[in-house]
Design a protein around this motif. Structure first.
Motif, short mmCIF file in Angstrom:
data_model
loop_
_atom_site.label_atom_id
_atom_site.label_comp_id
_atom_site.label_asym_id
_atom_site.label_seq_id
_atom_site.Cartn_x
_atom_site.Cartn_y
_atom_site.Cartn_z
N SER A 7 0.85 -1.19 0.00
CA SER A 7 0.00 0.00 0.00
C SER A 7 0.89 1.24 0.00
CB SER A 7 -0.93 0.01 1.22
OG SER A 7 -0.21 -0.02 2.43
N GLY A 8 0.35 2.30 -0.59
CA GLY A 8 1.08 3.55 -0.64
C GLY A 8 0.71 4.34 -1.87
N PRO A 9 1.20 5.56 -1.98
CA PRO A 9 0.86 6.42 -3.12
C PRO A 9 1.33 5.82 -4.44
CG PRO A 9 1.94 7.68 -1.37
CD PRO A 9 2.10 6.23 -1.02
N GLY A 10 0.51 6.00 -5.45
CA GLY A 10 0.86 5.53 -6.78
C GLY A 10 1.61 6.57 -7.59
N LEU A 11 1.67 7.78 -7.08
CA LEU A 11 2.33 8.87 -7.78
C LEU A 11 3.21 9.64 -6.81
CD1 LEU A 11 2.61 10.52 -10.45
CD2 LEU A 11 0.68 11.91 -9.64
N VAL A 12 4.46 9.81 -7.17
CA VAL A 12 5.41 10.54 -6.33
C VAL A 12 6.12 11.57 -7.20
CG1 VAL A 12 7.41 10.38 -4.78
CG2 VAL A 12 5.75 8.49 -4.89
N GLU A 13 6.29 12.75 -6.69
CA GLU A 13 6.97 13.80 -7.46
C GLU A 13 8.48 13.59 -7.42
OE1 GLU A 13 5.83 17.68 -6.24
OE2 GLU A 13 3.75 17.46 -6.95
N PRO A 14 9.14 13.98 -8.49
CA PRO A 14 10.61 13.87 -8.51
C PRO A 14 11.24 14.60 -7.32
CG PRO A 14 9.78 14.39 -10.69
CD PRO A 14 8.60 14.49 -9.76
N SER A 15 12.29 14.01 -6.80
CA SER A 15 13.08 14.48 -5.66
C SER A 15 12.41 14.19 -4.31
CB SER A 15 13.42 15.97 -5.76
OG SER A 15 12.33 16.76 -5.35
N GLN A 16 11.18 13.72 -4.34
CA GLN A 16 10.49 13.39 -3.09
C GLN A 16 10.82 11.96 -2.64
OE1 GLN A 16 8.73 15.90 -1.37
NE2 GLN A 16 9.87 16.99 -2.98
N THR A 17 10.15 11.54 -1.58
CA THR A 17 10.39 10.22 -1.00
C THR A 17 9.24 9.28 -1.29
OG1 THR A 17 11.77 11.12 0.79
CG2 THR A 17 10.80 8.94 1.15
N LEU A 18 9.59 8.14 -1.82
CA LEU A 18 8.62 7.07 -2.08
C LEU A 18 8.47 6.27 -0.78
CD1 LEU A 18 8.88 4.59 -5.10
CD2 LEU A 18 8.57 3.75 -2.76
N SER A 19 7.23 6.08 -0.34
CA SER A 19 6.99 5.31 0.89
C SER A 19 5.92 4.26 0.63
CB SER A 19 6.51 6.23 2.01
OG SER A 19 7.52 7.15 2.38
N LEU A 20 6.26 3.02 0.91
CA LEU A 20 5.34 1.91 0.74
C LEU A 20 5.33 1.05 2.00
CD1 LEU A 20 6.24 0.71 -2.87
CD2 LEU A 20 4.24 2.04 -2.19
N THR A 21 4.20 0.45 2.26
CA THR A 21 4.04 -0.46 3.39
C THR A 21 3.54 -1.80 2.88
OG1 THR A 21 3.66 1.30 4.99
CG2 THR A 21 2.80 -0.88 5.56
N CYS A 22 4.01 -2.85 3.48
CA CYS A 22 3.55 -4.21 3.17
C CYS A 22 2.92 -4.81 4.42
CB CYS A 22 4.70 -5.06 2.68
SG CYS A 22 4.24 -6.73 2.19
#
Lengths: 123, 107
Positions: A7-22
């Motif tokens: 689960s987590g955002p499907g869209l992330v802006e460049p230079s930002q942080t991708l965060s996902l949880t399982c």
């Protein structure tokens, strides 16, 4: 039956942080012989191992991402998480969480996978 | 990193054919080699671990072999549900690495 769900955002802006949880069900994340893993697949491409975390908190990351990646585990929620900093378009991929089963006799293998979640890096 | 090279990258075969996919490691990995099947839009599915051991539910027409640097996945009597992409993966060293995949298509 062991199940994993990303689960987590499907869209992330460049230079930002991708965060996902399982979120893991059907198994305890504190099971000592399991290593909780993230793998990604760029569109139409092969598979890339990102790293794993053990419930004890020990981690092992792909050296190609080591400066940007962090994983954590929450045993109370039976979840583990991925954070990837300073993302760019090359981080656009389907991200999978998986259980890496470690055995003495048969080595290690990914026996259960989540369904995967597409993360697009774009402004 | 240990490089995993699969051949061929793709193949066309007919139902009932015998198909062999090869996976070569850039250094010896003993039998720390796993095979996965992936269908479009789905997660990979473990088929064979430790080079030759079957995951539960894998049909007996699949077989795996090899040790050291050279490994094979053989499908004896290809079935319609076997058309997919197959990946090998080494678990001998960190980072774990995958082959580039072999796409098995219908002739």
């Amino acid at each position: 039956q062991v199940q994993l769900q990303e689960s987590g955002p499907g869209l992330v802006e460049p230079s930002q942080t991708l965060s996902l949880t399982c979120t893991v069900s059907g198994d305890f994340i504190s099971h000592g012989s399991s290593y909780w893993t993230w793998i990604r697949q760029h569109p139409g491409k092969g598979l890339e191992w990102l790293g794993y975390i053990h419930y004890s908190g020990s981690t092992n990351y792909n050296p190609s991402l080591e400066s940007r990646i962090a994983m954590s585990v929450d045993t109370s929620k039976n979840q583990f998480s991925l954070r990837l900093r300073s993302v760019n378009a090359a981080d656009t991929a389907v991200y999978y969480c998986a259980r890496d089963r470690s055995t003495t006799r048969y080595g290690k293998y990914f026996d259960y996978w989540g369904q995967g979640t597409l993360v697009t890096v774009s402004s | 990193d240990i490089q995993m090279t699969q051949s061929p990258s793709s193949l066309s075969a007919s139902v009932g054919d015998r198909v062999t996919i090869t996976c070569r490691a850039s250094e010896s990995i003993s039998t720390n080699l796993n095979w996965y099947q992936q269908k479009p839009g789905k997660a990979p599915n473990l088929f064979i671990y430790a080079a030759s051991s079957f995951q539960s539910g894998v049909p007996s027409r699949f077989s795996g072999g090899g040790s050291g640097t050279d490994f094979t996945l053989t499908i004896s009597g290809l079935q319609p549900e076997d058309f997919a992409t197959y990946y090998c993966q080494q678990s001998y060293n960190i980072p774990h690495t995958f082959g580039q995949g072999t796409k098995v298509e219908i002739k």
